[in-house]
Each structure stands twice: as structure tokens, then as C-alpha cells.
Design a protein around this motif. Structure first.
Motif, mmCIF file in Angstrom:
data_model
loop_
_atom_site.group_PDB
_atom_site.id
_atom_site.type_symbol
_atom_site.label_atom_id
_atom_site.label_comp_id
_atom_site.label_asym_id
_atom_site.label_seq_id
_atom_site.Cartn_x
_atom_site.Cartn_y
_atom_site.Cartn_z
ATOM 1 N N TYR A 1 -14.658 -2.909 1.028
ATOM 2 C CA TYR A 1 -13.376 -2.214 0.840
ATOM 3 C C TYR A 1 -12.211 -3.098 1.282
ATOM 4 C CZ TYR A 1 -10.523 2.036 0.350
ATOM 5 O OH TYR A 1 -9.613 2.976 -0.062
ATOM 6 N N LEU A 2 -12.368 -3.776 2.416
ATOM 7 C CA LEU A 2 -11.302 -4.653 2.886
ATOM 8 C C LEU A 2 -11.052 -5.794 1.918
ATOM 9 C CD1 LEU A 2 -11.352 -3.041 5.529
ATOM 10 C CD2 LEU A 2 -11.209 -5.200 6.760
ATOM 11 N N ARG A 3 -12.110 -6.361 1.364
ATOM 12 C CA ARG A 3 -11.922 -7.429 0.377
ATOM 13 C C ARG A 3 -11.200 -6.905 -0.854
ATOM 14 N NH1 ARG A 3 -16.681 -8.763 -1.541
ATOM 15 N NH2 ARG A 3 -18.034 -7.607 -0.102
ATOM 16 N N GLY A 4 -11.534 -5.684 -1.248
ATOM 17 C CA GLY A 4 -10.846 -5.082 -2.384
ATOM 18 C C GLY A 4 -9.365 -4.877 -2.117
ATOM 19 N N LEU A 5 -9.024 -4.460 -0.902
ATOM 20 C CA LEU A 5 -7.614 -4.265 -0.555
ATOM 21 C C LEU A 5 -6.848 -5.578 -0.541
ATOM 22 C CD1 LEU A 5 -7.977 -1.713 2.400
ATOM 23 C CD2 LEU A 5 -7.147 -1.205 0.098
ATOM 24 N N MET A 6 -7.508 -6.661 -0.122
ATOM 25 C CA MET A 6 -6.816 -7.945 0.017
ATOM 26 C C MET A 6 -6.775 -8.759 -1.262
ATOM 27 S SD MET A 6 -7.850 -9.181 3.889
ATOM 28 C CE MET A 6 -9.623 -8.997 3.669
ATOM 29 N N LEU A 7 -7.631 -8.444 -2.234
ATOM 30 C CA LEU A 7 -7.614 -9.179 -3.493
ATOM 31 C C LEU A 7 -6.357 -8.857 -4.283
ATOM 32 C CD1 LEU A 7 -11.284 -8.976 -4.861
ATOM 33 C CD2 LEU A 7 -9.990 -11.040 -4.304
ATOM 34 N N ASP A 8 -5.929 -9.817 -5.122
ATOM 35 C CA ASP A 8 -4.805 -9.573 -6.016
ATOM 36 C C ASP A 8 -5.131 -8.404 -6.945
ATOM 37 O OD1 ASP A 8 -3.393 -11.673 -4.945
ATOM 38 O OD2 ASP A 8 -4.087 -13.124 -6.447
ATOM 39 N N GLY A 9 -4.093 -7.726 -7.362
ATOM 40 C CA GLY A 9 -4.251 -6.587 -8.265
ATOM 41 C C GLY A 9 -3.192 -5.547 -7.969
ATOM 42 N N ARG A 10 -2.622 -4.965 -9.010
ATOM 43 C CA ARG A 10 -1.517 -4.027 -8.802
ATOM 44 C C ARG A 10 -2.003 -2.726 -8.185
ATOM 45 N NH1 ARG A 10 2.562 -3.296 -13.661
ATOM 46 N NH2 ARG A 10 3.543 -2.140 -11.957
ATOM 47 N N ARG A 11 -3.137 -2.203 -8.633
ATOM 48 C CA ARG A 11 -3.637 -0.937 -8.106
ATOM 49 C C ARG A 11 -4.777 -1.209 -7.141
ATOM 50 N NH1 ARG A 11 -1.213 3.612 -7.634
ATOM 51 N NH2 ARG A 11 -3.209 4.706 -7.627
ATOM 52 N N LYS A 12 -4.770 -0.473 -6.012
ATOM 53 C CA LYS A 12 -5.833 -0.589 -5.023
ATOM 54 C C LYS A 12 -6.561 0.744 -4.873
ATOM 55 C CE LYS A 12 -4.763 -4.832 -4.329
ATOM 56 N NZ LYS A 12 -4.248 -5.429 -3.113
ATOM 57 N N SER A 13 -6.680 1.477 -5.984
ATOM 58 C CA SER A 13 -7.539 2.660 -5.982
ATOM 59 C C SER A 13 -8.989 2.191 -5.929
ATOM 60 C CB SER A 13 -7.301 3.507 -7.235
ATOM 61 O OG SER A 13 -7.662 2.769 -8.393
ATOM 62 N N ILE A 14 -9.887 3.071 -5.567
ATOM 63 C CA ILE A 14 -11.297 2.683 -5.433
ATOM 64 C C ILE A 14 -11.844 2.197 -6.770
ATOM 65 C CG2 ILE A 14 -13.616 3.578 -4.994
ATOM 66 C CD1 ILE A 14 -12.417 5.302 -2.784
ATOM 67 N N GLY B 1 -10.754 11.555 4.190
ATOM 68 C CA GLY B 1 -10.557 10.420 3.300
ATOM 69 C C GLY B 1 -9.250 9.703 3.562
ATOM 70 N N TRP B 2 -8.175 10.478 3.787
ATOM 71 C CA TRP B 2 -6.875 9.863 4.071
ATOM 72 C C TRP B 2 -6.939 9.040 5.345
ATOM 73 C CZ3 TRP B 2 -3.264 9.798 7.952
ATOM 74 C CH2 TRP B 2 -2.006 9.295 7.628
ATOM 75 N N HIS B 3 -7.551 9.584 6.404
ATOM 76 C CA HIS B 3 -7.615 8.862 7.679
ATOM 77 C C HIS B 3 -8.506 7.622 7.587
ATOM 78 C CE1 HIS B 3 -5.783 12.574 9.169
ATOM 79 N NE2 HIS B 3 -5.408 11.864 10.208
ATOM 80 N N HIS B 4 -9.599 7.717 6.800
ATOM 81 C CA HIS B 4 -10.432 6.532 6.599
ATOM 82 C C HIS B 4 -9.635 5.451 5.861
ATOM 83 C CE1 HIS B 4 -14.422 8.979 6.961
ATOM 84 N NE2 HIS B 4 -14.018 8.509 8.126
ATOM 85 N N HIS B 5 -8.918 5.869 4.817
ATOM 86 C CA HIS B 5 -8.182 4.892 4.011
ATOM 87 C C HIS B 5 -7.104 4.191 4.831
ATOM 88 C CE1 HIS B 5 -6.160 3.058 0.593
ATOM 89 N NE2 HIS B 5 -5.024 3.645 0.963
ATOM 90 N N VAL B 6 -6.270 4.936 5.576
ATOM 91 C CA VAL B 6 -5.190 4.278 6.321
ATOM 92 C C VAL B 6 -5.758 3.377 7.421
ATOM 93 C CG1 VAL B 6 -3.498 6.073 5.806
ATOM 94 C CG2 VAL B 6 -4.825 6.218 7.922
ATOM 95 N N THR B 7 -6.915 3.742 7.972
ATOM 96 C CA THR B 7 -7.542 2.880 8.977
ATOM 97 C C THR B 7 -8.018 1.577 8.345
ATOM 98 O OG1 THR B 7 -8.244 4.802 10.270
ATOM 99 C CG2 THR B 7 -9.410 2.729 10.678
ATOM 100 N N LEU B 8 -8.596 1.659 7.158
ATOM 101 C CA LEU B 8 -9.057 0.458 6.462
ATOM 102 C C LEU B 8 -7.878 -0.419 6.031
ATOM 103 C CD1 LEU B 8 -11.829 2.283 4.460
ATOM 104 C CD2 LEU B 8 -12.257 0.355 5.997
ATOM 105 N N VAL B 9 -6.793 0.209 5.576
ATOM 106 C CA VAL B 9 -5.596 -0.554 5.224
ATOM 107 C C VAL B 9 -5.027 -1.243 6.460
ATOM 108 C CG1 VAL B 9 -3.212 -0.363 4.417
ATOM 109 C CG2 VAL B 9 -5.036 0.847 3.212
ATOM 110 N N THR B 10 -5.009 -0.536 7.592
ATOM 111 C CA THR B 10 -4.538 -1.129 8.842
ATOM 112 C C THR B 10 -5.409 -2.312 9.246
ATOM 113 O OG1 THR B 10 -3.672 1.009 9.580
ATOM 114 C CG2 THR B 10 -4.038 -0.663 11.274
ATOM 115 N N ALA B 11 -6.723 -2.179 9.064
ATOM 116 C CA ALA B 11 -7.637 -3.277 9.393
ATOM 117 C C ALA B 11 -7.374 -4.491 8.501
ATOM 118 C CB ALA B 11 -9.085 -2.812 9.248
ATOM 119 N N ALA B 12 -7.154 -4.263 7.217
ATOM 120 C CA ALA B 12 -6.859 -5.375 6.309
ATOM 121 C C ALA B 12 -5.559 -6.065 6.711
ATOM 122 C CB ALA B 12 -6.778 -4.869 4.864
#
Length: 426
Positions: free
Chosen positions: A36-49, A385-396
Motif C-alpha cells: 500500500y505504501l509503495r502504491g501511495l508513493m508511486l506516480d499516478g494521479r489517483r491513489k484509490s485502491i 477504513g478511514w483511520h487505516h488510510h490516513v495512518t498509511l498516508v502518514t507513514a508514506a
């Protein structure tokens, strides 16, 4: 980051994941966190799952959906470990309270409601979250997030059940959410050198009083219509009328003027030109004045009067003093910005201005978090889901910040939290 850059730092990322997600019990969950972190950091306009899974060689949309939306891993220990790594690295000058809004369609995303949306500059259907960031002149990072639940969500049992909101989560004003986050961080042994916020928070006298009660220094922007007595104003008790009845209580005989009126009455020589940082277009300079004042108003006076009466049976009417910082640019017809601060009377105007202006740094946070790392791209609807997502974004974001600040230095093993104020008393 492109795929080549991600592959280059995979070993470093693996060490980061092993440390930050050490509290996540299952190996397969930690592997999904890595993905998930790699997906957030990769180039791309949308970061939906769905979009991230399509870009990752090992991306599995169903697995990532389950990891974020249904898995029961606890994000709180992950957040704490991120804070332990980042606070010593950033060495913040202040912690910044702010909020961010994400436009949403429909009524079933957790916390969504028609409310003011800063992203659109108007009232719209959106989610709003409050955050606390550590900020210095060179870097910043989010420390905590709280999702704001509008009042209509407090009693909507259907939507609460559908979005898996825990019973203890209910409507709380944004300034109270900010205090909740500061209290959580204090429980972890982390205290701010100072707290700054914009006028939406600083104008609230209850927030200012709560920060002072916690012995937290602050430099808070306020509106120009906030009232305050001059520092040398003194409360006076009128003569007693007759031999019976209560003694009159001391009070200020003149109404408290607004901060704009106080600023307009300052001697022009009270203003000095200061540079607070070097921007992309050169030095950022303006004129500032700092004077001691006594903030007024019922929200200020009532708790002070109640506390004094409970302790000694009466109140002498004297309101506490603090700093008023005023910015009046040379090309402006009137002052443009105001701040109140409980920093000591010996604090220099240079330090006041530096702290008042440090909020600019977290705008970098929000740009990267929202547009680069997909903070607002989450399409799930649930509270977990929201809390998991913001935590993962914070980690990235934390990982990228570590790479920018010290690309060859591992994160600290234990926290070393900088604090220039006494610990909060409970």
C-alpha cells in the motif's frame, strides 16, 4: 516517485515497515502495508485502491481492500511509532493545529455532511478532519488526525452502524478534537515547544484557556474583533452604597476595545520591520508590533472569576496579560493580522514572529498528502477504513520526509522529544 526510484529504496522501505508496523501481528498484513505504501508513493494521479493495485506488480485489489477496510489491525501503535521517529528528526519549532476538507458525493461516507469545505472555498458536501503537525523551517509531518463528526451523525444510528463508528465516537467541536490529540500525545510523553493555529482556532477563548491550563505555550492567530484591555488598565470597585448589601466587585470601568482599535492606537514607532524567512521570491518582510494586553470577554472572565471565588471567595477583577502581536505591512492601510500568545513577557518580537509564521510549512504537508499521496482519494466509507488510510498516508509521508532529511541515516530507536515547556499536568 517512479517505479525505478521505489525499487532503489526497497531495502530501506522494508526496514521502515518492519519498525513502524512492528505492532501489526501478522506477516501478511505487514506485507500488504508495504504494498500500500509503495502504491501511495508511486506516480499516478489517483491513489484509490483500484488505481494503485493496477500499477503495482504485486498489487491485489481484493487483498488491499480487505487490509484497509475490514482488517482489525490497530493504527494507534503505528501512529505512535511514526511520531517517535519523526519528532527528533524534525526538531519542531512548534506544533500546528489545522484541518483539511475532502469533497464527497453521497451521504454514506463516514462523517460526510454539508459544511464549509476549504478545498472548494464554500459550503459543500465533504469530510473534515482535524490534524496536529510538527513543523520546523525545513520540514513538517502530521502527528495525529481526528475525523470531525457533524452533529447529525451523533444520533444517526443507521449511518453509524453502516460505517462502523464506535459508540464512544460522537460529535465534538474541532477545537476539542485538537485538545484530544494534544492529550494523547502528552500521554505518550510528547509535548510541544509551542502550539500555533489560525484564527478559526485561536479566536476561541476556551481553547486558549485549555492550552494555558496544560502549560502549553501558544501563538494563535485571532480575529481583529477580539477584545482586550490595555496592559495598564486596572479594575476599580465603586463605593459601597449604604451600610448593607454586598461590597461591589472590582471591574474595568471602560469597555474593552477591539484588537484593531488597540493596534490603530499604537505609536508608529512601535512597529519594526522584520524578515521571518527567505521565500522563493526573496525575503519575506513586514512590519510588526508586540505589546502586552489583557484579553477580555465573558468566555475569558467567567472561568477566572469562578476559580478565584472557589479558592479565596472573591476576585480582584484583574485579567491575565499576554502578548498581542500585530502585523501592519507598509503598503496596507490598516493592520492585516493579529496573534495572541502566552509566551513569557521577556520573549523577543523576533521569536513571536517566527512562531506566528511557521504555519506556512504545513501547506507543503497538505499538498503532498492530498495530491501526491492520495489523502483525499480514499473511496471507502467506514470509520476503520478511514483511520487505516490516513495512518498509511502518514507513514508514506514520514518515509519520504526521512529520505529527504537524512537519506542514509536510520530512524532513531527510541524517542527523544524536544520540549521547551513544562510537561502537561493532569
Amino acid at each position: 516517485m517512479d517505479a525505478h526510484e521505489v525499487n532503489r529504496v526497497r531495502a530501506t522501505l522494508a526496514l521502515f515497515i518492519a519498525d513502524v508496523f512492528a505492532s501489526v501481528p501478522r506477516k501478511d498484513q505487514r506485507a500488504k502495508g508495504d504494498c500500500y505504501l509503495r502504491g501511495l508513493m508511486l506516480d499516478g494521479r489517483r491513489k484509490s485502491i483500484q488505481a494503485m493495485a493496477s500499477r503495482l506488480p504485486d498489487g491485489n485489489e481484493q487483498n488491499l481492500q480487505q487490509f484497509v477496510n475490514q482488517s482489525t489491525w490497530d493504527p494507534v501503535p503505528v501512529q505512535r511509532r511514526i511520531n517517535e521517529r519523526m519528532l527528533p528528526l524534525i526538531d519542531p519549532a512548534a506544533w500546528v493545529i489545522d484541518d483539511v476538507s475532502v469533497p464527497k458525493d453521497g451521504q454514506m461516507s463516514v462523517g460526510v455532511a454539508p459544511q464549509y469545505c476549504g478545498a472548494l472555498g464554500k459550503r459543500a458536501n465533504c469530510q473534515v478532519s482535524v490534524s496536529v503537525h510538527a513543523a520546523s523551517d525545513t520540514a513538517s509531518c502530521p502527528l495525529q488526525w481526528r475525523l470531525f463528526l457533524p452533529a447529525e451523525w451523533a444520533s444517526d444510528s443507521h449511518r453509524r452502524a453502516r460505517t462502523v463508528i464506535p459508540p464512544e465516537a460522537t460529535h465534538r467541536e474541532k477545537w476539542r478534537l485538537a485538545l484530544d490529540m494534544l492529550d494523547t500525545l502528552a500521554d505518550w510523553g510528547m509535548t510541544p515547544p509551542a502550539v500555533v493555529a489560525d484564527a478559526a482556532y485561536g479566536t476561541n477563548a476556551h481553547l486558549r484557556a485549555a492550552l494555558s491550563d496544560r502549560r502549553i505555550a501558544y501563538v494563535l492567530a485571532v480575529r481583529s474583533d477580539v477584545t482586550a484591555h490595555p496592559f495598564d488598565a486596572k479594575p476599580v470597585a465603586p463605593d459601597r452604597n449604604g451600610a448593607i448589601g454586598c461590597w461591589p466587585q472590582p471591574r474595568y470601568r471602560n469597555p474593552a476595545p477591539s484588537l484593531s482599535a488597540l493596534a490603530a492606537g499604537l505609536d508608529p514607532e512601535a512597529f519594526t520591520t522584520l524578515t521571518w524567512r527567505h521565500g522563493s521570491r526573496g525575503e519575506l518582510r513586514s512590519r510588526f508590533a508586540a505589546v502586552r494586553v489583557r484579553p477580555a470577554g465573558k468566555a475569558v472572565e467567567r472561568p477566572i472569576r469562578a476559580a478565584a471565588s472557589a479558592e479565596q471567595g472573591w476576585w480582584d477583577g484583574v485579567l491575565p496579560d499576554c502578548w498581542l502581536l500585530v502585523e501592519w505591512p507598509e503598503d496596507a492601510e490598516a493592520p492585516t493580522d493579529y496573534w495572541l500568545s502566552n509566551l513569557p513577557a521577556g520573549t523577543s518580537i523576533t521569536d513571536l514572529v517566527r512562531l506566528a509564521k511557521v504555519r506556512w510549512r504545513i501547506e507543503h504537508d497538505y499538498r503532498e498528502l492530498k495530491h501526491g499521496l492520495g489523502l483525499g482519494h480514499f473511496e471507502g466509507r467506514s470509520w476503520p477504513g478511514w483511520h487505516h488510510h490516513v495512518t498509511l498516508v502518514t507513514a508514506a509521508h514520514a518515509f519520504l520526509t526521512e529520505q529527504r532529511l537524512s537519506p542514509k541515516v536510520p530512524g532513531p530507536v527510541s524517542p527523544s522529544i524536544r520540549s521547551s515547556t513544562p510537561s502537561r499536568t493532569r
